[in-house]
Design an enzyme around this catalytic site. Sequence first.
Site, PDB file in Angstrom:
ATOM      1  N   CYS A   1       0.835  -1.158  -0.198  1.00  9.94           N
ATOM      2  CA  CYS A   1      -0.211  -0.299  -0.064  1.00  9.94           C
ATOM      3  C   CYS A   1       0.638   1.474   0.030  1.00  9.94           C
ATOM      4  O   CYS A   1       0.186   2.562  -0.751  1.00  9.94           O
ATOM      5  CB  CYS A   1      -0.644   0.067   1.891  1.00  9.94           C
ATOM      6  SG  CYS A   1      -2.693  -1.504   1.411  1.00  9.94           S
TER       7      CYS A   1
ATOM      8  N   HIS B   1      -2.785   7.402   2.366  1.00  7.10           N
ATOM      9  CA  HIS B   1      -3.288   6.257   1.774  1.00  7.10           C
ATOM     10  C   HIS B   1      -4.590   6.103   2.230  1.00  7.10           C
ATOM     11  O   HIS B   1      -5.450   6.342   3.690  1.00  7.10           O
ATOM     12  CB  HIS B   1      -2.390   5.701   2.588  1.00  7.10           C
ATOM     13  CG  HIS B   1      -2.748   3.995   1.919  1.00  7.10           C
ATOM     14  ND1 HIS B   1      -3.376   3.295   0.626  1.00  7.10           N
ATOM     15  CD2 HIS B   1      -3.707   2.616   2.770  1.00  7.10           C
ATOM     16  CE1 HIS B   1      -4.226   1.752   0.390  1.00  7.10           C
ATOM     17  NE2 HIS B   1      -3.681   1.945   1.794  1.00  7.10           N
TER      18      HIS B   1
ATOM     19  N   ASN C   1      -9.796   0.442  -0.365  1.00  2.22           N
ATOM     20  CA  ASN C   1      -8.405   0.084  -0.413  1.00  2.22           C
ATOM     21  C   ASN C   1      -8.203  -0.020  -1.789  1.00  2.22           C
ATOM     22  O   ASN C   1      -8.483  -1.771  -2.162  1.00  2.22           O
ATOM     23  CB  ASN C   1      -8.334  -0.370   0.286  1.00  2.22           C
ATOM     24  CG  ASN C   1      -6.249  -0.455  -0.064  1.00  2.22           C
ATOM     25  OD1 ASN C   1      -5.863  -0.250  -0.037  1.00  2.22           O
ATOM     26  ND2 ASN C   1      -5.833  -0.703   1.476  1.00  2.22           N
TER      27      ASN C   1
HETATM   28  O1  UT7 Z   1      -3.291  -1.230   3.502  1.00  2.00           O
HETATM   29  C1  UT7 Z   1      -2.974  -2.044   3.726  1.00  2.00           C
HETATM   30  C2  UT7 Z   1      -2.677  -1.622   5.390  1.00  2.00           C
HETATM   31  N1  UT7 Z   1      -4.367  -2.341   5.980  1.00  2.00           N
HETATM   32  C3  UT7 Z   1      -5.046  -1.514   6.655  1.00  2.00           C
HETATM   33  O2  UT7 Z   1      -4.116  -0.125   7.142  1.00  2.00           O
HETATM   34  C4  UT7 Z   1      -5.826  -2.330   7.712  1.00  2.00           C
HETATM   35  C5  UT7 Z   1      -5.302  -2.425   8.638  1.00  2.00           C
HETATM   36  N2  UT7 Z   1      -7.435  -3.091   9.974  1.00  2.00           N
HETATM   37  C6  UT7 Z   1      -8.680  -2.383   9.680  1.00  2.00           C
HETATM   38  O3  UT7 Z   1      -9.103  -1.531   9.310  1.00  2.00           O
HETATM   39  C7  UT7 Z   1      -9.856  -3.374  10.185  1.00  2.00           C
HETATM   40  O4  UT7 Z   1      -8.920  -4.250  11.869  1.00  2.00           O
HETATM   41  C8  UT7 Z   1     -10.827  -4.270   9.501  1.00  2.00           C
HETATM   42  C9  UT7 Z   1     -11.581  -3.334   8.545  1.00  2.00           C
HETATM   43  C10 UT7 Z   1      -9.651  -4.894   9.007  1.00  2.00           C
HETATM   44  C11 UT7 Z   1     -11.678  -4.543  10.974  1.00  2.00           C
HETATM   45  O5  UT7 Z   1     -11.549  -3.264  11.612  1.00  2.00           O
HETATM   46  P1  UT7 Z   1     -12.297  -3.914  12.874  1.00  2.00           P
HETATM   47  O6  UT7 Z   1     -12.820  -3.486  13.826  1.00  2.00           O
HETATM   48  O7  UT7 Z   1     -10.327  -3.984  13.228  1.00  2.00           O
HETATM   49  O8  UT7 Z   1     -12.491  -5.344  13.518  1.00  2.00           O
HETATM   50  P2  UT7 Z   1     -11.961  -6.693  14.029  1.00  2.00           P
HETATM   51  O9  UT7 Z   1     -11.052  -7.533  13.147  1.00  2.00           O
HETATM   52  O10 UT7 Z   1     -11.491  -6.430  15.466  1.00  2.00           O
HETATM   53  O11 UT7 Z   1     -13.216  -7.378  14.378  1.00  2.00           O
HETATM   54  C12 UT7 Z   1     -14.786  -7.041  15.137  1.00  2.00           C
HETATM   55  C13 UT7 Z   1     -15.624  -8.415  14.573  1.00  2.00           C
HETATM   56  C14 UT7 Z   1     -15.416 -10.057  15.212  1.00  2.00           C
HETATM   57  O12 UT7 Z   1     -16.023  -9.740  15.669  1.00  2.00           O
HETATM   58  P3  UT7 Z   1     -15.754 -10.735  17.699  1.00  2.00           P
HETATM   59  O13 UT7 Z   1     -14.745 -11.349  17.422  1.00  2.00           O
HETATM   60  O14 UT7 Z   1     -15.722  -9.414  18.005  1.00  2.00           O
HETATM   61  O15 UT7 Z   1     -17.317 -11.370  17.595  1.00  2.00           O
HETATM   62  C15 UT7 Z   1     -14.773 -10.413  13.369  1.00  2.00           C
HETATM   63  O16 UT7 Z   1     -15.159 -11.474  13.558  1.00  2.00           O
HETATM   64  O17 UT7 Z   1     -15.581  -7.760  13.664  1.00  2.00           O
HETATM   65  C16 UT7 Z   1     -16.110  -8.886  12.830  1.00  2.00           C
HETATM   66  N3  UT7 Z   1     -16.051  -9.272  11.916  1.00  2.00           N
HETATM   67  C17 UT7 Z   1     -17.334  -8.478  11.133  1.00  2.00           C
HETATM   68  N4  UT7 Z   1     -18.380  -8.339  11.255  1.00  2.00           N
HETATM   69  C18 UT7 Z   1     -18.786  -7.668  10.283  1.00  2.00           C
HETATM   70  C19 UT7 Z   1     -14.836  -8.890  11.199  1.00  2.00           C
HETATM   71  N5  UT7 Z   1     -15.492  -8.473   9.210  1.00  2.00           N
HETATM   72  C20 UT7 Z   1     -16.654  -8.437   9.549  1.00  2.00           C
HETATM   73  C21 UT7 Z   1     -17.386  -7.879   8.685  1.00  2.00           C
HETATM   74  N6  UT7 Z   1     -18.935  -7.987   8.550  1.00  2.00           N
HETATM   75  N7  UT7 Z   1     -17.202  -7.798   7.230  1.00  2.00           N
END
Ligand code: UT7
Length: 332
Positions: A116, A256, A286
Amino acid sequence: MSKLRAAITGIQGYIPDYVLTNKELEGMVDTTDEWIVSRTGIRERRILKGKDAGTSIMGIEAVKKLLEKKQIHPSEIDLLICATVTPDMVFPATANLITDAIGAVNAFSYDLNAACSGFIYALSTGAAFIESGKYKKVIVVGADKMSSIIDYTDRATCIIFGDGAGAVLLEPTYEEEGVMDYILHSDGSGAQYLHQKAGGSRRPPTHQTVDAHDHYVYQEGQAVFKFAVKNMADVSAEIMERNHLSSDDVAFLVPHQANKRIIDATAHRIGLADDKVMLNIDRYGNTTSGTIPLCLWEYESKLKKGDNLIISAFGGGFTWGAIYVKWAYDPS
Ligand code: UT7
């Protein structure tokens, strides 16, 4: 005598027609529009469709239009660098395919992979070629067909990424403008959190790697999020300090587009209000190497000669950095 610098003298983007909405994703994986918008800021993303349609197609379209706009003959191009993690083929470079398709017969060209952060790595590299005095017209492309490496059964990643491309033209200037400064970093210990497990020389493709979905993006979102927030904000603040720029001096942050919450944290850290932050994550998600040139393209009509821009990125590797650009032209 003043310093020879690389000015951005033109910009063009390309986005594919197909719009993949959050609503459509709701029918593909267990997710909701509300979750996606509140956690990422993304409402829709574009997908490049078509048989054998690779990343080069988007790069070619962007560069062709850029040359038309600038009324430059392709034979005048000295160098084309394409930042991408989704090359058409492992080799030859997608940059070679783009230069061939546009008829840039005098250019040498190569790809650059910094995930990225690809576009900022490529922009600083392209600028260095101009600053050497040896090259007069350099094109930097950021292009990714992320849909080719996304697992559309994995809700944690498939909601984030989209396809798109952008290209800038760099030309020499002795004015106080162009690429003024850059700070780039990488830390390979971050590879464990964001990578593609198979398809490279370590684990070439096999039936097993395909069955295990190992040719797709693997991301530990929360871990990447923490590193991204800290490093993108820190490096943006550092480049401003180093160049004695206050938030009032900055016309736009060009971040980004990985997650609206990362963008907000970076803007907050350097004291910029929302109207000074370039955004298109809501419509394109992204697009990896495409995010920054697509932002510049969409905001081109708002940019004036002399505007100070802070461009910053964070991505797989880990890689991250910031570039200070003084915009070199008024809207036409
Ligand atoms: O560009 C390259 C670099 N990449 C980045 O900068 C990405 C950085 N990371 C992020 O943007 C975020 O971490 C994500 C958008 C990928 C995820 O968001 P988050 O707020 O960190 O969510 P999480 O991974 O902590 O997940 C929270 C909950 C989980 O459920 P439980 O375990 O709390 O029951 C996930 O299973 O949300 C769940 N979850 C979803 N729920 C609905 C994960 N993806 C989804 C989804 N829809 N699409």
